[in-house]
Scaffold this active site. Structure first.
Site, mmCIF file in Angstrom:
data_model
loop_
_atom_site.group_PDB
_atom_site.id
_atom_site.type_symbol
_atom_site.label_atom_id
_atom_site.label_comp_id
_atom_site.label_asym_id
_atom_site.label_seq_id
_atom_site.Cartn_x
_atom_site.Cartn_y
_atom_site.Cartn_z
ATOM 1 N N ARG A 78 48.795 2.136 78.193
ATOM 2 C CA ARG A 78 49.734 3.231 77.985
ATOM 3 C C ARG A 78 51.102 2.875 78.553
ATOM 4 N NH1 ARG A 78 48.637 6.666 81.198
ATOM 5 N NH2 ARG A 78 46.658 5.935 82.043
ATOM 6 N N TYR A 206 47.435 0.999 70.717
ATOM 7 C CA TYR A 206 46.544 1.089 71.883
ATOM 8 C C TYR A 206 45.870 2.468 71.968
ATOM 9 C CZ TYR A 206 44.861 1.658 76.586
ATOM 10 O OH TYR A 206 44.053 1.946 77.646
ATOM 11 N N HIS A 235 41.604 15.840 83.373
ATOM 12 C CA HIS A 235 41.259 14.412 83.296
ATOM 13 C C HIS A 235 40.042 14.167 84.197
ATOM 14 C CE1 HIS A 235 42.792 9.997 83.733
ATOM 15 N NE2 HIS A 235 41.981 10.118 82.719
ATOM 16 N N SER A 257 43.072 6.894 85.750
ATOM 17 C CA SER A 257 42.519 5.911 84.821
ATOM 18 C C SER A 257 42.081 4.655 85.573
ATOM 19 C CB SER A 257 43.582 5.509 83.797
ATOM 20 O OG SER A 257 44.062 6.648 83.142
ATOM 21 N N CYS A 259 39.573 4.094 87.578
ATOM 22 C CA CYS A 259 39.099 4.271 88.963
ATOM 23 C C CYS A 259 37.611 4.602 88.989
ATOM 24 C CB CYS A 259 39.878 5.385 89.668
ATOM 25 S SG CYS A 259 41.565 4.938 90.058
ATOM 26 N N ASP A 286 35.709 11.205 80.758
ATOM 27 C CA ASP A 286 37.179 11.127 80.855
ATOM 28 C C ASP A 286 37.876 12.486 80.808
ATOM 29 O OD1 ASP A 286 39.535 9.541 81.070
ATOM 30 O OD2 ASP A 286 39.899 9.739 78.924
ATOM 31 N N ARG A 375 38.803 -2.912 76.614
ATOM 32 C CA ARG A 375 38.031 -1.668 76.464
ATOM 33 C C ARG A 375 36.863 -1.826 75.497
ATOM 34 N NH1 ARG A 375 39.908 3.103 79.415
ATOM 35 N NH2 ARG A 375 41.766 2.352 80.467
HETATM 36 O O1 SAT Z 1 44.936 6.136 78.038
HETATM 37 S S1 SAT Z 1 43.596 5.735 77.638
HETATM 38 O O2 SAT Z 1 42.856 6.896 77.200
HETATM 39 O O3 SAT Z 1 43.663 4.746 76.599
HETATM 40 C C1 SAT Z 1 42.773 5.098 78.969
HETATM 41 C C2 SAT Z 1 43.149 5.771 80.207
HETATM 42 O O4 SAT Z 1 44.224 5.481 80.716
HETATM 43 O O5 SAT Z 1 42.377 6.606 80.717
HETATM 44 MN MN MN Z 2 41.400 8.518 81.314
#
Ligand code: SAT
Ligand code: MN
Length: 603
Positions: A78, A206, A235, A257, A259, A286, A375
């Site tokens: 990102r 992405y 989140h 993200s 972690c 997530d 990923r």
């Molecule tokens: O932003 S993504 O969903 O691609 C992955 C993340 O940062 O949690």
């Molecule tokens: Mn995330």
């Protein structure tokens, strides 16, 4: 039911048809394809992507149905500085977002979209975030010129004909327009127009910037909708922990993200726990949407249908459930491959990489074989720990909310907030070291309230007030906690083993919710004494548990003062109640420091 027409005949879908026509007029695609989500459609797209090199086949004997996508090397994470929230009033977006006025934003990005789909196919993807029959779910439509996005959205969302039928019934949906453009970082924006329930993303393929159902819809736009409608879009992973008596407690946990949300949501209990009958059920890894139920509890759904997980570090020892999930029917992005064409990443103990994530012969001088943010995209139902409750239209009742970040020092293994307002402060004050999930420096400590810094669609001050608003008569709110798996000792080594052993902390958390577990009161909250944690079979370095459960009052005094400055940065939007809560803790720390000069409150 594959549609190659430019519109679907139904008067209830008029708004959708108009929008698709207007986008086609702007972007000039050669073809328009309405996605139905069928297996035949997926197979045809796959064949096309294999033919043009968008996908590479992996070893079909060892990994049936698995494919590799290599993204442009400058498009692997990102990009927060190019992610904008475009509200009419700047103040509504707040200092936590990058803001641009809507008119200016539309003009800027529409100029990029102008004619950008010439020679390409425009795909219309109707999708539903959440179980298709859940009143908590919300629908959207993504327009994209990337078949890779279509393939990923088919895994990550309920996509196609059933979603279109729901949109037709409801008449409302979030509009997401995406083009990979030239994949040029200089011509890249991810814009959100919450007042118009619209997303426009240009120049990236992405996940987080191209799969618009995920961060763009389910967090940035949904957080805005949630505030208006009285719920929370967070989140957070959602995990069910079943004790030996068969009681299941559901926990929602926010971590930034990369972690370990995926790992925690699929945790395998340590051996002693397994024998005793503990089980862990995955609901989501997530994103969590939580609504107050008729009984005053918060009920959560996972709006996603798949996992877009970080590959490096995933192995038998760390996340056997994820590893089992991704043996078949998985899209890998930016991993390395072995001589016999199996996917490989750092931390995977089996296999040797011969080709790196860019497709070059692997040479450790070039850096890691797999990109640190490589990923896997996989259907959630492939996880052995997938909970049948994940499809439940009412969601699952949440017993505990957990916040956590990467804090190498100061922050103890776990503590409980005294009450909801204290918990909101703990979430707001969250800090964490940055990771490879976003471009920029890695390992820099920053505040990341509720792990939503990159994802909150409006002013953080207003967001804190929205969180506080749940504390009202009739609500039976979850208990709130903070955890830190990432504490390091003097030698720079992690003090806590993490992964499966984290269940010991979850057991204490559940015990606090049911009244079964003890705690000691400290100025920063309620901490377990070493004896309150189940430590049988736990191998820790001598003194590590004491260090993990100590409260360094001097360190906390400066932390709490820093939190004050942070809260001030949202000006008058920060609720007075949050300031008062911080002052209460600062005063408690000062009192304890006065009573015990330079002392630590040890466990
Ligand atoms: O932003 S993504 O969903 O691609 C992955 C993340 O940062 O949690
Ligand atoms: Mn995330």
């Amino acid at each position: 039911m594959s549609q190659h027409t430019s519109s679907i005949t139904s008067s209830r879908l008029e708004a959708l048809n108009h929008w698709v026509a207007a986008v086609a007029h702007l972007t000039r695609p050669d073809h328009i394809h309405w996605c139905d989500g069928s297996e035949a459609e997926a197979a045809a797209l796959r064949a096309q992507m294999l033919a043009d090199g968008t996908l590479l086949e992996l070893n079909q004997q060892t990994h049936p149905g698995c494919y590799l996508h290599r993204s442009t090397p400058s498009d692997v994470a990102r990009v927060e500085h190019l992610t904008l929230v475009c509200t009419r009033e700047r103040d509504d977006a707040g200092p936590n977002t990058h803001w641009l006025a809507p008119d200016e934003a539309h003009a800027k990005i529409d100029a990029l979209f102008d004619g950008c789909m010439r020679g390409r196919t425009l795909y219309v993807i109707p999708y539903c975030m959440g179980p298709i029959d859940s009143p908590l779910s919300r629908c959207g439509v993504e327009i994209t010129d990337s078949p890779y996005v279509v393939a990923n959205m088919r895994i990550m969302t309920r996509m196609g004909a059933p979603a279109l039928a729901r949109i037709e019934r409801e008449g409302t949906f979030v509009k997401g327009l995406h083009s990979i453009g030239e994949l040029d970082p200089e011509r890249r924006f991810i814009m959100h127009f919450p007042e118009e329930l619209t997303i426009k993303s240009y120049g990236s393929g992405y996940g987080g910037t191209a799969l618009l159902g995920k961060k763009c819809h389910a967090l940035r736009i949904a957080s805005w909708q949630a505030r208006q409608e009285g719920w929370l879009a967070e989140h957070m992973l959602i995990v069910g922990v079943e004790d030996p008596r068969g009681n299941i407690h559901y926990i929602a946990a926010a971590f930034p993200s990369a972690c370990g949300k995926t790992n925690l949501s699929m945790l395998i209990p340590p051996e002693g726990y397994r024998h005793a009958g503990w089980k862990v059920w995955t609901i989501g890894d997530d994103i969590c949407w939580m609504h107050p139920g008729p009984d005053g509890r918060l009920y959560a759904i996972n709006p996603e249908a798949g996992f877009f997980g970080v590959a490096p570090g995933t192995d038998h020892g760390t996340n056997p459930n994820a590893l089992a999930s991704i043996q078949h029917d998985t899209i890998y992005t930016n991993v390395a491959v072995t001589a016999d064409n199996q996917p490989w990443w750092e931390g995977l103990h089996e296999g040797t990489p011969v080709t790196d994530w860019r497709g070059r012969p692997y040479d450790s001088a070039h850096g890691p074989a797999a990109h640190p943010n490589s990923r896997f995209t996989v259907a959630a139902r492939q996880a052995p720990s997938w909970s049948p409750m994940a499809e439940h239209p009412q969601g699952v009742p949440i017993s505990a909310i957990v916040f956590g970040g990467r804090r190498p020092s100061l922050v103890p293994l776990v503590f409980q907030a005294r009450d909801w307002a204290h918990g909101v402060l703990v979430g707001a004050a969250m800090g964490s070291e940055t990771t490879a999930a976003a471009t920029g420096a890695v390992g820099v400590l920053r505040r990341d309230s509720m792990a939503m810094k990159p994802f909150c669609g409006y002013n953080y001050g207003d967001y804190f007030a929205h969180w506080l608003s749940f504390d009202r008569p009739g609500m039976k709110l979850p208990q709130m906690f903070h955890v830190n798996w990432f504490r390091k000792g003097a030698g720079g080594k992690f003090l806590w083993p993490g992964f499966g052993e984290n269940l010991r902390v979850l057991e204490w958390i559940i015990g606090r919710c049911t009244g079964a577990a003890g705690a000691q009161d400290t100025p920063i909250g309620l901490l377990p004494r070493a004896s309150d944690l189940h430590s049988e079979g736990l191998a820790l370095r001598e003194g590590a548990l004491d260090e993990l459960l100590a409260v360094d009052l001097d360190g906390w005094a400066s932390e709490v003062s820093d939190i004050g400055q942070y809260l001030d940065s949202f000006g008058t939007h920060t609720p007075a109640r949050l300031h008062a809560e911080r002052e209460r803790i600062a005063a408690a720390i000062e009192r304890a420091r006065g009573a015990l000069p330079h002392a630590k409150v040890a466990s």
